[in-house]
Design a protein around this motif. Structure first.
Motif, short mmCIF file in Angstrom:
data_model
loop_
_atom_site.label_atom_id
_atom_site.label_comp_id
_atom_site.label_asym_id
_atom_site.label_seq_id
_atom_site.Cartn_x
_atom_site.Cartn_y
_atom_site.Cartn_z
N ARG A 151 54.32 8.70 12.87
CA ARG A 151 55.78 8.69 12.93
C ARG A 151 56.24 7.28 13.24
N SER B 247 54.30 16.93 1.77
CA SER B 247 55.36 16.05 2.28
C SER B 247 54.99 14.58 2.23
N SER C 243 61.27 13.77 4.43
CA SER C 243 61.54 14.78 5.46
C SER C 243 61.31 16.19 4.94
N ASP C 244 61.44 16.38 3.62
CA ASP C 244 61.20 17.67 2.99
C ASP C 244 60.02 17.55 2.04
#
Length: 710
Positions: A104, A276, A266-267
């Motif tokens: 992240r 993803s 994000s999707d």
């Protein structure tokens, strides 16, 4: 007695024992090493299945559990280093490299990095022979990592994992769900998406073709060669095409040759069954495959090339010669109409040969420039600048600011006295030369298309231009009497030429718009760069005005030489100024990072012992831009900021901001520039003068930090 009757009639302890025995096969075995805590991270090695089966791959993983607020790093990091592990394996057993789940984004101030928080599993695969003869395998490990919160600390752990070995089919271990989550976070290739990348100016365009999820998108670079701040800059987002602009990292020694990393959304990406994260492992092409792809040759393109050549005949440097040239053919041919036509055809041959030579020269230059395409050239700020200046100069020429090629008109007229077909042929060659000053503006689109077309198609375009230029000569050669019906040269030609200049100025406006997008902070350039480009156009206009005013052919020789010399020097200065503005900061000389000012931020940083430079500025403030250019051109000043000793804050007053106005009023000011220095050795901010020099700023910083001045 049935099993149900036995269970109902038996005593309670018996029921408990029997239930436990029944559940035992379904209970997942715990295959793991002892947990080891080092400060804020707990580590252990775990196995995916209950035992290892000889000859079959077996996955083990380093599981790191972070305390709240703490993190470790991905395999690529700008500020730290990722976890590593060394294995001590039995003979005949090998292990793969670690597979890294997608991290992240971590942001703290200006710092952006790729991290893991909470729990993360880094997986490796064991390989054994199918002849393995052992009841268990003992695997030792030594892991190291860097753990960070507000500060960073190295950590590590070691231990031993004992794996049972059996020929029976293995059942999942209690840790199998961790491996499943790990697999879900791994990137993979997608058959539904095509990914490519190319160099664009000083940046990189990453293109994805295929169905797209909703933004945002993030590129995680695995080579530490891409600036993390640029990883979500969307340039183009159509239904099935995405362009992301990436910037090389300022500390890189060279422009990267490939992209290696993960493109996250994000999707899930449509068409990938829930994926993803896309794997990116591609070379960076030197040119855009879109721009460098061969442009299809169309009838429309040939028509506009023909029309451009035809319009050239209406230019003041060509039209007056048209009738004279045809009457010269008639005079040389006498009363033989066929001979007049042949003169016209030979003249056309001279024009065609001239344009073919021009096409050949351009193709040779293109082949020596790594197969440059027009679109790729427009991705280069330096090329866009040169094209802008060139078309701006042609526009000024057509508008009448200066004249070029006046002597060529006389040469063209003098050619009418030459005899024979050779005279007509070379008249066609020199007619092209005569038309060149007027031709260049109209030929610009055709020349651009020719740079992107295959060789044969490029020659077709130039042939269409040549036929357009030659057509009136061919028609008038066939019907000489039509010469009398031609409009007489007059002021209308000059009006027509000047009206055409506005088309060029419109093109210049478009190119300036393109250049403005390339010379922004997003592309790594200072905001003052575009101002320098505009000033370079002012200088080129001044140079051409001097040339047109005092360099005309009828002026005295001394005056012409002086005017021409001054014009050449100013033109060189214009290009020098503009080209310097289009040069990105060196990859080894990163630009200073400015933080946005907020009320109370400078005071808070100063209380924490930080040295702060606060600049109240505006783009329309000429003195502000002059100060920044003077101060930050100093390597000594830049080094003080780039070393982290000083923090640069910017309060941008380009648009009205009540907070900035209120802050200026506190100091009795109502205008910019206004510069302050805060530091631990000062009770309040040090106000700097309106006009700055590097030494003024350095002295103020020394005073604010408590350093003794010499």
């Amino acid at each position: 007695m049935s099993f149900q009757a036995l269970f109902r009639s038996g005593p309670t302890p018996f029921k408990i024992l029997l239930a436990g025995l029944l559940l035992l096969p379904a209970t997942a075995r715990a295959v793991d090493s002892p947990a080891v805590r080092d400060q804020y991270v707990v580590a252990r090695v775990i196995g995916e299945k209950g035992h290892l089966r000889p000859g079959e791959p077996y996955r083990i993983g380093l599981l790191l559990s972070h305390d709240a607020g703490w993190h470790t790093y991905w395999k690529s990091t700008a500020t730290g280093y990722g976890p590593s592990i060394e294995w001590d394996l039995p003979q005949g057993v090998s292990v793969s490299e670690l597979s890294w789940p997608t991290p992240r984004i971590y942001t703290q101030g200006d710092l952006i990095d790729y991290v893991y928080e909470d729990k993360v599993l880094l997986v490796a695969t064991l390989s054994t022979s199918d002849t393995l003869d052992a009841s268990s395998l003992k695997i030792s490990y030594r892991a190291e990592w860097l753990m960070c919160e507000k500060d960073c600390r190295p950590g590590g752990a070691s231990g031993t994992l004992t794996l049972p070995v059996s020929a029976d089919p293995p059942a999942p271990s209690k840790w199998s769900t961790y491996f499943a989550r790990h697999d879900q976070s791994l990137p993979a290739a997608s058959a539904a998406h095509q990914i490519q990348a190319w160099k664009s100016g000083q940046g990189i365009i990453l293109e994805v073709q295929g169905p797209l999820p909703a933004p945002p998108y993030t590129f995680f670079d695995a080579t530490a060669s891409i600036n993390p701040e640029s990883t979500a800059t969307v340039v183009l987002a159509e239904t099935d095409r995405l362009h992301l602009r990436l910037s090389p990292d300022a500390s890189a020694n060279a422009f990267p040759e490939k992209l290696d990393g993960v493109l996250a959304a994000s999707d899930p990406w449509p068409g990938t069954d829930g994926l993803s994260y896309l794997t990116v492992a591609i070379p960076i092409q030197p040119t855009s495959p879109i721009a460098s792809a061969a442009m299809p040759l169309s009838i429309g393109l040939l028509f506009f090339a023909f029309l451009g050549g035809l319009i050239l005949n209406l230019m003041p440097c060509v039209f007056p010669v048209l009738g004279i040239k045809i009457m010269g053919f008639v005079e040389h041919a006498g009363a033989d109409p066929g001979k007049v036509i042949r003169h016209g055809l030979v003249f056309t041959g001279g024009v065609l040969l001239s344009f073919w030579i021009l096409a050949l020269v351009l193709l040779v230059l293109r082949s020596g420039g790594s197969q440059l395409g027009w679109g790729f050239q427009l991705q280069s700020p330096a090329f866009v600048l040169c094209l802008t200046i060139l078309l701006f100069a042609f526009g000024l020429n057509m508008f009448g600011l200066f004249e070029f090629g006046q002597s060529a008109v006389g040469v063209g007229a003098g050619l009418t006295v030459r005899q024979g077909y050779s005279g007509s042929f070379f008249s066609g060659v020199l007619a092209t030369v005569v038309a060149t000053p007027c031709a260049a503006p109209f030929l610009a689109p055709a020349l651009g298309a020719a740079l992107a077309l295959p060789p044969l198609a490029s020659f077709a375009v130039f042939t269409a231009i040549a036929i357009g230029l030659s057509l009136p000569y061919l028609l008038l050669s066939a019907f000489p009497s039509m010469v009398k019906r031609l409009p007489r040269p007059g002021p209308w030609m000059e009006s027509f030429k000047q009206s055409m200049s506005f088309l060029l100025f419109a093109t210049v406006a478009f190119l300036l718009w393109v250049l403005a997008g390339q010379l922004t902070d997003e592309g790594g350039y200072s905001p003052s760069s575009f101002l320098k480009v505009l000033l370079s156009l002012v200088v080129i206009a001044l140079a051409l005005w001097i040339f047109g005013r005092w360099g005309a052919y009828h002026k005295p020789a001394k005056t012409k030489i002086t005017a021409t010399t001054a014009a050449v020097l100013l033109i060189a200065a214009s290009f020098w100024m503009g080209l310097r503005a289009t040069q990105a900061p060196s990859l080894n000389d990163p630009a200073i990072s400015w933080q946005k000012w907020e009320p109370g931020l400078a005071e808070e940083l100063a209380r924490d012992g930080k040295l702060v430079y606060l600049d109240f500025t505006a783009r329309w403030c000429v003195t502000c831009q002059t100060n920044k250019a003077a101060v930050f051109s100093s390597e000594t000043v830049r080094d003080r900021f780039l070393s982290g000793e000083a923090i640069a804050l910017k309060a941008d007053w380009t648009q009205q901001d009540p907070q900035i106005s209120e802050e200026l009023a506190k100091f009795g000011r109502s205008a910019v520039p206004f510069n302050l220095v805060y530091g631990p050795a000062l009770e309040g901010p040090l106000v700097l003068p309106e006009l700055l020099t590097p030494q003024i700023v350095l002295d103020a910083m020394d005073h604010a930090s408590g350093k003794r001045l010499d």
